[in-house]
Design an enzyme around this catalytic site. Structure first.
Site, PDB file in Angstrom:
ATOM      1  CE1 TYR A 142      10.820   8.164  -1.218  1.00 49.48           C
ATOM      2  CE2 TYR A 142      12.000   9.185  -3.028  1.00 49.48           C
ATOM      3  CZ  TYR A 142      11.431   9.268  -1.784  1.00 49.48           C
ATOM      4  OH  TYR A 142      11.467  10.457  -1.103  1.00 49.48           O
ATOM      5  N   GLY A 186       2.087  19.682  -2.791  1.00 56.34           N
ATOM      6  CA  GLY A 186       1.202  18.574  -2.467  1.00 56.34           C
ATOM      7  C   GLY A 186      -0.055  18.941  -1.703  1.00 56.34           C
TER       8      GLY A 186
END
Length: 319
Positions: A73, A227
């Site tokens: 990330y 999401g």
């Protein structure tokens, strides 16, 4: 239908949804996902560094004690692991940081070939170094580099991680992006404390895995739980508008946002279900944490559950 208004997001603790065991560690069921801390690669600019640090510190203030992250990330000028280390050291004794290995990215940002079993130690050590820890609380074997699931045995990779656990670099093991067959294989090989798969109100293909986790006392930790209904939240995916009007109506009834309703539904799916919504916004963080305190009555749950067919057990209100 009996409902309760959404609690004040500035005072609601993440513990409002209850707790669950990750191995020998107790965590609040509402956690935090670090993927969006840096901003996403397609954003016009990285998120402000000081804001990201403030989000992490506020999350802990609100009772978040379970943070999900990964060494991959990162943006060219931001790293989620480094932000966590900067914001939260010295770490609280009750803070559980979960990371994942398998995929990796080059310094240029592109995904590299999936790790072989012998390469996993390097990835574990990378997470230890970036987070400033001597032992990782939980490491998930993230199977496959894409959003889809890959077939095949995970035994060799999981065995390599079990060896690292046995020498003290890892406390507990989990798996991510796995099929029911792969989870069954993993459970036969070594203790598994969590499964992290894509799952949400309108993405129910893993209801059977959620149920399998419940039977074995394993935490089920969905990613992208909200999401599907949020523009730009899922890479390469269009917004899923299935059941949008029902979700909006229930959100209005309980004084919440549609995203909060999706998150609250996820937490109502079972006491073993954890949530790790991610954000780089203080306002969105507080809204996410407030969702831990939203009670959805039987009628609301029935209407939400009807939006997507599933193979799991009937919905019940949170105990």
């Amino acid at each position: 239908m009996t409902t309760e208004m959404t609690p004040d997001p500035t005072t609601t603790a993440a513990g409002a949804a209850g707790t669950w065991q990750l191995g020998d560690r107790t965590v609040n069921r509402l956690g935090f996902g670090a993927m969006r801390l840096t901003g996403m690669p397609w954003d016009p600019a990285p998120r402000d560094r000081e804001t990201a640090i403030a989000v992490l510190r506020r999350a802990v203030e609100l009772g978040v004690d379970h943070i999900d992250t990964a060494a991959f990330y990162f943006l060219p000028t931001r790293s989620s692991n480094e932000l966590i280390s900067t914001a939260l050291q010295p770490y609280a004794d009750d803070l559980v940081i979960v990371t994942k290995v398998g995929p990796s990215r080059s310094r240029a940002g592109g995904f590299e070939e999936y790790a072989r079993p012998g390469q996993l130690r390097t990835q574990v050590e990378e997470n230890l170094r970036q987070l400033g820890r001597d032992q990782l609380d939980v490491v998930n074997l993230r199977w496959g580099a894409g959003l889809g699931k890959d077939e095949g045995s995970i035994a060799d990779h999981l065995g390599a991680l079990a060896e690292l656990r046995d020498v003290g670099l890892i406390r507990h093991l989990g798996v991510s992006n796995v099929t029911a067959e792969q989870l069954t294989e993993a459970l036969a090989l070594t203790p598994i404390v969590c499964v992290q798969n894509r799952y949400g109100l309108t993405e129910r293909a893993d209801d059977t895995i959620l149920d399998l986790c419940a039977r074995h006392g394993v935490a089920f930790v969905p990613f992208f739980a909200m999401g599907a209904g949020v523009p730009g939240a899922v890479p390469g995916a269009e917004v899923d508008r299935t059941g949008e009007s029902v979700i909006a109506e229930i959100a209005d009834q309980v004084g919440a946002t549609p995203a909060q309703v999706r998150l609250a539904w996820t937490l109502h799916r079972g006491p073993h279900v954890l949530a790790i919504p991610g954000t780089g916004s203080l306002d969105h963080l507080e809204q996410n944490v407030a969702a831990a305190g939203i009670e959805l009555g039987p009628d609301a749950l029935a209407r939400l559950d009807a939006i997507g067919a599933h193979d799991g057990p009937p919905m019940t209100a949170r105990p």
